[in-house]
Enzyme design. Structure first.
Site, short mmCIF file in Angstrom:
data_model
loop_
_atom_site.label_atom_id
_atom_site.label_comp_id
_atom_site.label_asym_id
_atom_site.label_seq_id
_atom_site.Cartn_x
_atom_site.Cartn_y
_atom_site.Cartn_z
N TYR A 55 1.08 -0.79 -0.18
CA TYR A 55 0.09 -0.07 0.02
C TYR A 55 1.15 1.15 0.11
CZ TYR A 55 -0.36 -0.37 5.47
OH TYR A 55 -0.62 -0.39 6.48
N GLU A 56 0.17 2.06 -0.53
CA GLU A 56 0.27 3.94 -0.75
C GLU A 56 1.97 3.30 -1.17
OE1 GLU A 56 0.63 6.08 2.43
OE2 GLU A 56 -0.93 5.77 3.73
N GLY A 57 1.74 3.10 -2.28
CA GLY A 57 2.83 2.38 -3.51
C GLY A 57 3.11 1.18 -3.18
#
Ligand code: CAA
Length: 389
Positions: free
Chosen positions: A362-364
Protein backbone atom coordinates in the site's frame (compact mmCIF):
# COMPACT_ATOMS: atom_id res chain seq x y z
CA UNK A 1 22.76 14.65 9.34
CA UNK A 2 20.88 12.79 12.05
CA UNK A 3 20.84 14.17 15.56
CA UNK A 4 19.69 12.60 18.82
CA UNK A 5 15.99 12.67 19.58
CA UNK A 6 14.87 15.69 21.57
CA UNK A 7 13.30 15.28 24.99
CA UNK A 8 9.87 15.88 23.46
CA UNK A 9 10.40 13.28 20.74
CA UNK A 10 11.56 10.77 23.36
CA UNK A 11 8.51 11.38 25.50
CA UNK A 12 6.19 10.90 22.50
CA UNK A 13 7.95 7.59 21.77
CA UNK A 14 7.61 6.56 25.41
CA UNK A 15 3.90 7.47 25.52
CA UNK A 16 3.22 5.53 22.31
CA UNK A 17 5.16 2.54 23.67
CA UNK A 18 3.22 2.63 26.91
CA UNK A 19 -0.11 2.75 25.03
CA UNK A 20 0.91 -0.02 22.62
CA UNK A 21 2.22 -2.42 25.27
CA UNK A 22 -0.46 -1.79 27.90
CA UNK A 23 -3.61 -0.92 25.96
CA UNK A 24 -3.20 -2.40 22.48
CA UNK A 25 -1.37 -5.64 23.23
CA UNK A 26 -3.92 -7.37 25.53
CA UNK A 27 -6.66 -7.58 22.86
CA UNK A 28 -4.64 -7.54 19.66
CA UNK A 29 -4.76 -11.29 18.94
CA UNK A 30 -8.54 -11.49 19.33
CA UNK A 31 -9.16 -8.35 17.26
CA UNK A 32 -6.93 -9.74 14.52
CA UNK A 33 -8.53 -13.21 14.50
CA UNK A 34 -12.11 -11.94 14.53
CA UNK A 35 -11.52 -8.81 12.40
CA UNK A 36 -12.84 -6.59 15.21
CA UNK A 37 -12.40 -2.89 14.46
CA UNK A 38 -10.45 -1.22 17.35
CA UNK A 39 -13.15 1.36 18.06
CA UNK A 40 -12.34 2.02 21.69
CA UNK A 41 -8.59 2.02 21.04
CA UNK A 42 -9.00 4.56 18.20
CA UNK A 43 -11.08 6.79 20.50
CA UNK A 44 -8.26 6.70 23.08
CA UNK A 45 -5.63 7.41 20.41
CA UNK A 46 -7.65 10.50 19.49
CA UNK A 47 -7.89 11.64 23.11
CA UNK A 48 -4.12 11.24 23.50
CA UNK A 49 -3.44 13.37 20.41
CA UNK A 50 -2.11 10.59 18.15
CA UNK A 51 -4.62 11.20 15.35
CA UNK A 52 -3.66 14.79 14.58
CA UNK A 53 -0.02 14.74 15.59
CA UNK A 54 1.28 17.26 13.04
CA UNK A 55 -1.84 19.44 12.92
CA UNK A 56 -1.48 23.01 14.12
CA UNK A 57 -2.86 23.42 17.69
CA UNK A 58 -5.13 26.20 16.38
CA UNK A 59 -7.08 23.40 14.65
CA UNK A 60 -6.91 21.17 17.73
CA UNK A 61 -3.82 19.20 16.71
CA UNK A 62 -0.69 18.32 18.66
CA UNK A 63 1.61 20.55 16.55
CA UNK A 64 4.45 18.03 16.48
CA UNK A 65 7.13 17.37 13.89
CA UNK A 66 7.43 14.40 11.53
CA UNK A 67 10.15 12.76 13.64
CA UNK A 68 7.75 12.60 16.61
CA UNK A 69 5.11 11.10 14.34
CA UNK A 70 7.60 8.50 13.10
CA UNK A 71 8.54 7.64 16.70
CA UNK A 72 4.89 7.10 17.60
CA UNK A 73 4.26 5.03 14.46
CA UNK A 74 7.22 2.78 15.25
CA UNK A 75 6.05 2.00 18.78
CA UNK A 76 2.39 1.44 17.86
CA UNK A 77 3.44 -0.78 14.94
CA UNK A 78 5.49 -3.06 17.17
CA UNK A 79 2.14 -4.31 18.44
CA UNK A 80 -0.95 -3.37 16.43
CA UNK A 81 -0.69 -2.47 12.75
CA UNK A 82 -4.44 -2.26 12.29
CA UNK A 83 -4.35 0.67 14.70
CA UNK A 84 -1.17 2.17 13.30
CA UNK A 85 -2.49 2.23 9.71
CA UNK A 86 -5.51 4.16 10.96
CA UNK A 87 -3.11 6.59 12.66
CA UNK A 88 -1.00 6.83 9.50
CA UNK A 89 -3.84 7.45 7.03
CA UNK A 90 -5.56 9.96 9.30
CA UNK A 91 -2.35 11.89 10.05
CA UNK A 92 -0.28 11.90 6.93
CA UNK A 93 -2.79 11.52 4.11
CA UNK A 94 -5.97 13.14 5.40
CA UNK A 95 -5.00 15.77 8.02
CA UNK A 96 -1.74 16.77 6.33
CA UNK A 97 -3.41 16.90 2.91
CA UNK A 98 -6.20 19.19 4.11
CA UNK A 99 -3.93 21.36 6.26
CA UNK A 100 -1.32 21.83 3.52
CA UNK A 101 -3.53 22.24 0.46
CA UNK A 102 -7.07 22.88 1.73
CA UNK A 103 -8.87 26.22 1.94
CA UNK A 104 -9.24 28.03 5.29
CA UNK A 105 -12.91 27.01 5.35
CA UNK A 106 -12.01 23.34 4.76
CA UNK A 107 -9.38 23.41 7.51
CA UNK A 108 -11.76 25.04 9.99
CA UNK A 109 -14.60 22.69 9.15
CA UNK A 110 -12.80 19.35 9.11
CA UNK A 111 -9.47 19.46 10.96
CA UNK A 112 -10.65 19.84 14.59
CA UNK A 113 -12.77 16.66 14.52
CA UNK A 114 -10.13 14.75 12.53
CA UNK A 115 -7.33 15.77 14.89
CA UNK A 116 -9.37 14.78 17.96
CA UNK A 117 -10.36 11.44 16.45
CA UNK A 118 -14.05 12.38 16.66
CA UNK A 119 -14.07 11.72 12.93
CA UNK A 120 -11.67 9.56 10.90
CA UNK A 121 -10.73 10.22 7.29
CA UNK A 122 -10.04 7.95 4.32
CA UNK A 123 -7.98 8.48 1.17
CA UNK A 124 -9.70 7.18 -1.97
CA UNK A 125 -7.35 6.88 -4.93
CA UNK A 126 -7.14 3.17 -5.86
CA UNK A 127 -9.72 1.71 -8.20
CA UNK A 128 -10.42 -1.80 -9.53
CA UNK A 129 -8.39 -0.90 -12.66
CA UNK A 130 -6.13 1.85 -11.27
CA UNK A 131 -3.67 0.83 -8.54
CA UNK A 132 -0.04 1.54 -9.43
CA UNK A 133 -1.15 3.34 -12.60
CA UNK A 134 -2.85 6.06 -10.62
CA UNK A 135 -3.41 8.51 -13.49
CA UNK A 136 -5.91 6.06 -15.08
CA UNK A 137 -8.84 7.20 -12.96
CA UNK A 138 -12.27 5.93 -14.05
CA UNK A 139 -14.12 7.75 -11.27
CA UNK A 140 -15.55 10.93 -12.74
CA UNK A 141 -16.42 14.29 -11.20
CA UNK A 142 -18.31 16.36 -13.74
CA UNK A 143 -18.46 20.13 -13.26
CA UNK A 144 -22.06 21.35 -12.96
CA UNK A 145 -21.35 24.99 -12.13
CA UNK A 146 -21.59 25.27 -8.35
CA UNK A 147 -21.06 21.56 -7.75
CA UNK A 148 -19.62 18.36 -9.23
CA UNK A 149 -21.41 15.06 -9.81
CA UNK A 150 -19.24 12.18 -8.65
CA UNK A 151 -19.55 8.62 -10.00
CA UNK A 152 -17.25 5.62 -9.65
CA UNK A 153 -15.82 2.88 -7.47
CA UNK A 154 -12.78 2.91 -5.17
CA UNK A 155 -11.04 -0.22 -3.89
CA UNK A 156 -9.15 -1.27 -0.74
CA UNK A 157 -10.06 1.88 1.16
CA UNK A 158 -8.57 1.95 4.67
CA UNK A 159 -11.12 3.38 7.16
CA UNK A 160 -13.71 2.90 4.40
CA UNK A 161 -16.64 2.05 6.64
CA UNK A 162 -15.70 4.05 9.70
CA UNK A 163 -14.77 7.41 8.23
CA UNK A 164 -16.69 10.67 8.28
CA UNK A 165 -14.95 12.05 5.20
CA UNK A 166 -13.23 10.65 2.14
CA UNK A 167 -10.58 12.44 0.11
CA UNK A 168 -11.65 11.28 -3.35
CA UNK A 169 -9.49 11.55 -6.47
CA UNK A 170 -11.54 11.72 -9.68
CA UNK A 171 -11.25 12.65 -13.35
CA UNK A 172 -13.07 15.86 -14.35
CA UNK A 173 -11.70 16.29 -17.89
CA UNK A 174 -10.42 13.16 -19.57
CA UNK A 175 -8.92 15.15 -22.48
CA UNK A 176 -6.47 16.78 -20.07
CA UNK A 177 -5.18 13.44 -18.73
CA UNK A 178 -3.72 13.72 -15.24
CA UNK A 179 -4.09 17.51 -15.42
CA UNK A 180 -7.88 17.00 -15.52
CA UNK A 181 -7.93 15.12 -12.18
CA UNK A 182 -9.37 16.74 -9.04
CA UNK A 183 -9.40 15.90 -5.33
CA UNK A 184 -12.54 16.38 -3.22
CA UNK A 185 -13.59 16.18 0.40
CA UNK A 186 -16.70 13.98 0.39
CA UNK A 187 -18.80 13.58 3.52
CA UNK A 188 -19.74 9.94 3.86
CA UNK A 189 -23.35 10.61 4.86
CA UNK A 190 -24.08 12.37 1.57
CA UNK A 191 -26.64 10.74 -0.76
CA UNK A 192 -25.06 8.29 -3.20
CA UNK A 193 -22.11 7.15 -1.05
CA UNK A 194 -22.28 3.38 -0.49
CA UNK A 195 -19.83 1.31 1.54
CA UNK A 196 -19.24 -2.22 0.20
CA UNK A 197 -18.38 -5.33 2.21
CA UNK A 198 -15.39 -5.35 4.56
CA UNK A 199 -12.34 -7.10 3.07
CA UNK A 200 -11.11 -10.31 4.74
CA UNK A 201 -7.34 -9.74 4.64
CA UNK A 202 -4.05 -11.60 5.21
CA UNK A 203 -2.82 -8.97 7.66
CA UNK A 204 -3.95 -5.77 9.42
CA UNK A 205 -7.15 -7.76 9.78
CA UNK A 206 -8.97 -5.51 12.21
CA UNK A 207 -8.49 -2.36 10.15
CA UNK A 208 -11.55 -1.40 8.19
CA UNK A 209 -10.95 -1.91 4.45
CA UNK A 210 -13.80 -1.57 1.95
CA UNK A 211 -14.83 -0.95 -1.62
CA UNK A 212 -16.70 2.37 -1.88
CA UNK A 213 -19.25 3.27 -4.53
CA UNK A 214 -20.19 6.84 -5.50
CA UNK A 215 -23.42 7.15 -7.41
CA UNK A 216 -24.39 10.66 -8.57
CA UNK A 217 -22.96 12.22 -5.40
CA UNK A 218 -23.39 15.99 -5.40
CA UNK A 219 -20.12 17.56 -4.21
CA UNK A 220 -20.17 21.33 -3.59
CA UNK A 221 -17.43 23.19 -5.44
CA UNK A 222 -16.02 24.50 -2.17
CA UNK A 223 -15.10 20.89 -1.34
CA UNK A 224 -12.60 20.65 -4.20
CA UNK A 225 -9.02 20.81 -2.87
CA UNK A 226 -6.88 23.39 -4.65
CA UNK A 227 -7.21 24.72 -8.18
CA UNK A 228 -9.05 22.89 -10.95
CA UNK A 229 -6.79 20.04 -12.15
CA UNK A 230 -4.60 19.91 -9.01
CA UNK A 231 -5.94 16.50 -7.89
CA UNK A 232 -3.19 14.24 -9.22
CA UNK A 233 -0.38 16.40 -7.88
CA UNK A 234 -2.27 16.56 -4.58
CA UNK A 235 -2.36 12.76 -4.46
CA UNK A 236 1.35 12.46 -5.26
CA UNK A 237 2.41 15.06 -2.71
CA UNK A 238 0.24 13.55 0.00
CA UNK A 239 1.54 10.04 -0.76
CA UNK A 240 5.16 11.21 -0.50
CA UNK A 241 4.51 12.08 3.13
CA UNK A 242 2.27 9.07 3.67
CA UNK A 243 5.10 6.79 2.61
CA UNK A 244 7.18 8.05 5.55
CA UNK A 245 4.37 6.90 7.86
CA UNK A 246 4.21 3.47 6.24
CA UNK A 247 8.01 3.20 6.32
CA UNK A 248 7.83 3.92 10.06
CA UNK A 249 5.14 1.26 10.38
CA UNK A 250 7.45 -1.23 8.65
CA UNK A 251 10.31 -0.19 10.94
CA UNK A 252 8.04 -0.85 13.93
CA UNK A 253 7.05 -4.30 12.65
CA UNK A 254 10.71 -5.25 12.25
CA UNK A 255 11.74 -3.77 15.60
CA UNK A 256 8.80 -5.42 17.37
CA UNK A 257 9.66 -8.80 15.82
CA UNK A 258 13.29 -8.43 16.94
CA UNK A 259 12.32 -7.46 20.52
CA UNK A 260 10.17 -10.60 20.77
CA UNK A 261 12.91 -12.73 19.23
CA UNK A 262 15.60 -11.52 21.63
CA UNK A 263 13.38 -12.18 24.64
CA UNK A 264 12.54 -15.65 23.34
CA UNK A 265 16.14 -16.50 22.41
CA UNK A 266 17.30 -15.65 25.95
CA UNK A 267 14.61 -17.75 27.57
CA UNK A 268 14.46 -20.79 25.28
CA UNK A 269 17.16 -23.40 25.76
CA UNK A 270 18.38 -26.06 23.32
CA UNK A 271 21.36 -28.38 23.58
CA UNK A 272 22.00 -27.12 27.12
CA UNK A 273 22.13 -23.35 26.55
CA UNK A 274 19.91 -20.40 25.61
CA UNK A 275 19.41 -20.47 21.84
CA UNK A 276 20.95 -17.01 21.28
CA UNK A 277 24.29 -18.60 22.27
CA UNK A 278 24.06 -20.84 19.21
CA UNK A 279 25.61 -19.10 16.25
CA UNK A 280 22.68 -20.12 14.02
CA UNK A 281 20.37 -17.92 16.09
CA UNK A 282 22.87 -15.27 17.22
CA UNK A 283 23.77 -14.42 13.62
CA UNK A 284 20.11 -14.20 12.68
CA UNK A 285 19.56 -11.66 15.48
CA UNK A 286 22.60 -9.70 14.31
CA UNK A 287 21.33 -9.52 10.72
CA UNK A 288 17.84 -8.55 11.89
CA UNK A 289 19.23 -5.74 14.06
CA UNK A 290 21.46 -4.44 11.27
CA UNK A 291 18.59 -4.23 8.79
CA UNK A 292 16.47 -2.42 11.37
CA UNK A 293 19.12 0.20 12.12
CA UNK A 294 19.68 0.83 8.40
CA UNK A 295 15.92 1.20 7.90
CA UNK A 296 15.72 3.57 10.86
CA UNK A 297 18.34 5.88 9.34
CA UNK A 298 16.40 6.11 6.07
CA UNK A 299 13.07 6.66 7.83
CA UNK A 300 14.46 9.38 10.11
CA UNK A 301 16.27 11.01 7.20
CA UNK A 302 13.04 11.27 5.17
CA UNK A 303 11.21 12.69 8.21
CA UNK A 304 14.00 15.18 8.86
CA UNK A 305 14.02 16.40 5.25
CA UNK A 306 10.25 16.93 5.50
CA UNK A 307 10.62 18.85 8.76
CA UNK A 308 13.35 20.99 7.19
CA UNK A 309 11.10 21.89 4.25
CA UNK A 310 13.37 20.11 1.75
CA UNK A 311 12.28 17.77 -1.03
CA UNK A 312 11.65 14.33 0.42
CA UNK A 313 9.95 12.50 -2.49
CA UNK A 314 12.87 10.18 -3.18
CA UNK A 315 13.85 9.89 0.48
CA UNK A 316 10.37 8.69 1.41
CA UNK A 317 10.41 6.12 -1.41
CA UNK A 318 13.84 4.88 -0.31
CA UNK A 319 12.68 4.66 3.30
CA UNK A 320 9.52 2.78 2.35
CA UNK A 321 11.09 0.28 -0.01
CA UNK A 322 13.94 -0.54 2.35
CA UNK A 323 11.97 -0.58 5.61
CA UNK A 324 9.14 -2.67 4.17
CA UNK A 325 11.58 -5.26 2.83
CA UNK A 326 13.35 -5.26 6.20
CA UNK A 327 9.96 -5.79 7.90
CA UNK A 328 9.24 -8.80 5.70
CA UNK A 329 12.72 -10.32 6.17
CA UNK A 330 12.99 -9.65 9.89
CA UNK A 331 9.47 -10.83 10.76
CA UNK A 332 9.98 -14.04 8.73
CA UNK A 333 13.24 -14.67 10.59
CA UNK A 334 11.47 -13.94 13.87
CA UNK A 335 9.05 -16.78 13.15
CA UNK A 336 12.05 -19.03 12.42
CA UNK A 337 13.79 -18.04 15.68
CA UNK A 338 10.61 -18.96 17.57
CA UNK A 339 10.37 -22.35 15.79
CA UNK A 340 7.00 -24.05 16.31
CA UNK A 341 5.93 -21.33 18.77
CA UNK A 342 6.39 -18.76 16.02
CA UNK A 343 3.73 -20.47 13.95
CA UNK A 344 0.98 -19.97 16.54
CA UNK A 345 -0.87 -16.76 17.30
CA UNK A 346 0.00 -16.54 21.00
CA UNK A 347 3.60 -15.50 20.31
CA UNK A 348 2.67 -12.49 18.12
CA UNK A 349 5.39 -12.90 15.49
CA UNK A 350 3.20 -14.69 12.91
CA UNK A 351 0.85 -11.67 13.00
CA UNK A 352 3.75 -9.28 12.46
CA UNK A 353 4.88 -11.38 9.49
CA UNK A 354 1.39 -11.24 7.97
CA UNK A 355 1.17 -7.49 8.64
CA UNK A 356 4.60 -6.86 7.09
CA UNK A 357 3.39 -7.88 3.63
CA UNK A 358 1.03 -4.95 3.19
CA UNK A 359 3.82 -2.44 3.78
CA UNK A 360 5.33 -3.62 0.47
CA UNK A 361 2.02 -2.96 -1.28
CA UNK A 362 0.00 0.00 0.00
CA UNK A 363 0.80 3.67 -0.57
CA UNK A 364 2.78 2.54 -3.61
CA UNK A 365 4.22 -0.95 -4.12
CA UNK A 366 7.96 -1.60 -3.78
CA UNK A 367 8.08 -1.58 -7.59
CA UNK A 368 6.54 1.92 -7.70
CA UNK A 369 9.04 3.16 -5.07
CA UNK A 370 11.88 1.85 -7.24
CA UNK A 371 10.34 3.61 -10.24
CA UNK A 372 10.23 6.92 -8.34
CA UNK A 373 13.83 6.48 -7.12
CA UNK A 374 15.24 5.46 -10.50
CA UNK A 375 13.54 8.34 -12.32
CA UNK A 376 14.84 10.81 -9.74
CA UNK A 377 18.47 9.65 -9.72
CA UNK A 378 18.61 9.61 -13.50
CA UNK A 379 16.95 13.05 -13.73
CA UNK A 380 19.25 14.59 -11.13
CA UNK A 381 22.29 12.73 -12.39
CA UNK A 382 23.70 12.76 -8.89
CA UNK A 383 24.02 10.38 -6.00
CA UNK A 384 21.25 10.76 -3.47
CA UNK A 385 23.50 12.00 -0.67
CA UNK A 386 24.66 14.93 -2.80
CA UNK A 387 21.06 15.85 -3.52
CA UNK A 388 19.95 15.63 0.09
CA UNK A 389 22.63 17.55 1.91
N1 CAA B 1 4.88 15.64 -6.41
C1 CAA B 1 4.29 16.49 -7.27
N2 CAA B 1 3.97 16.15 -8.54
C2 CAA B 1 4.26 14.91 -8.94
C3 CAA B 1 4.89 13.97 -8.08
C4 CAA B 1 5.20 14.39 -6.78
N3 CAA B 1 5.77 13.55 -5.89
N4 CAA B 1 5.05 12.82 -8.77
C5 CAA B 1 4.56 13.03 -10.01
N5 CAA B 1 4.08 14.29 -10.09
C6 CAA B 1 3.49 14.95 -11.26
C7 CAA B 1 4.45 14.99 -12.43
O1 CAA B 1 5.29 16.12 -12.36
C8 CAA B 1 3.50 15.05 -13.61
O2 CAA B 1 3.00 16.36 -13.76
P1 CAA B 1 3.35 17.26 -15.07
O3 CAA B 1 3.05 16.38 -16.27
O4 CAA B 1 2.47 18.43 -14.92
O5 CAA B 1 4.80 17.57 -14.94
C9 CAA B 1 2.32 14.22 -13.13
O6 CAA B 1 2.38 14.17 -11.71
C10 CAA B 1 2.33 12.81 -13.67
O7 CAA B 1 3.56 12.22 -13.25
P2 CAA B 1 4.21 11.04 -14.06
O8 CAA B 1 4.33 11.41 -15.50
O9 CAA B 1 5.45 10.66 -13.33
O10 CAA B 1 3.09 9.90 -13.93
P3 CAA B 1 3.23 8.37 -14.16
O11 CAA B 1 1.86 7.89 -14.50
O12 CAA B 1 4.33 8.02 -15.07
O13 CAA B 1 3.70 7.78 -12.74
C11 CAA B 1 3.48 7.23 -10.43
C12 CAA B 1 3.27 8.24 -11.53
C13 CAA B 1 4.66 7.66 -9.59
C14 CAA B 1 3.70 5.82 -10.93
C15 CAA B 1 2.16 7.30 -9.66
O14 CAA B 1 1.08 6.88 -10.48
C16 CAA B 1 2.16 6.52 -8.36
O15 CAA B 1 2.70 6.98 -7.37
N6 CAA B 1 1.49 5.36 -8.37
C17 CAA B 1 1.26 4.63 -7.12
C18 CAA B 1 -0.04 5.05 -6.51
C19 CAA B 1 -0.09 4.75 -5.05
O16 CAA B 1 0.84 5.01 -4.30
N7 CAA B 1 -1.25 4.25 -4.61
C20 CAA B 1 -1.47 4.02 -3.22
C21 CAA B 1 -2.92 4.04 -2.91
S1 CAA B 1 -3.33 4.96 -1.50
C22 CAA B 1 -3.20 3.91 -0.17
O17 CAA B 1 -2.67 2.84 -0.26
C23 CAA B 1 -3.70 4.46 1.10
C24 CAA B 1 -4.16 3.48 2.12
O18 CAA B 1 -5.35 3.23 2.25
C25 CAA B 1 -3.20 2.94 3.09
Amino acid sequence: MLTALTEEQRSVKEAARDFAQNVLKPGVIERDSKMIYPKDEVRQLGELGFLGMMVDPKYGGSGMDTISYVCAMEELSKVDNSCSVIVSVNNSLVCWGIETFGSDAQKEKYLPDLAAGKMIGAFCLSEPEAGSDATSQSTTAIDQGDHYILNGTKNWITNGGTSGIHLVIAQSDVDKGHRGINAFIVETDWDGVTVGAKEDKLGIRSSDTHTIMYNDVKVPKENRIGEDGFGFKFAMKVLSGGRIGIAAQALGIAAGALELSIAYAKEREAFGKPIYKHQAIGFKLADMATQIEAARLLVYQAALLKDQGKNYDMASSMAKVFASEAAMNVSTEAVQVHGGYGFVKEYHVERLMRDAKITQIYEGTSEIQRLVISREIVKKGKLYAEIAY
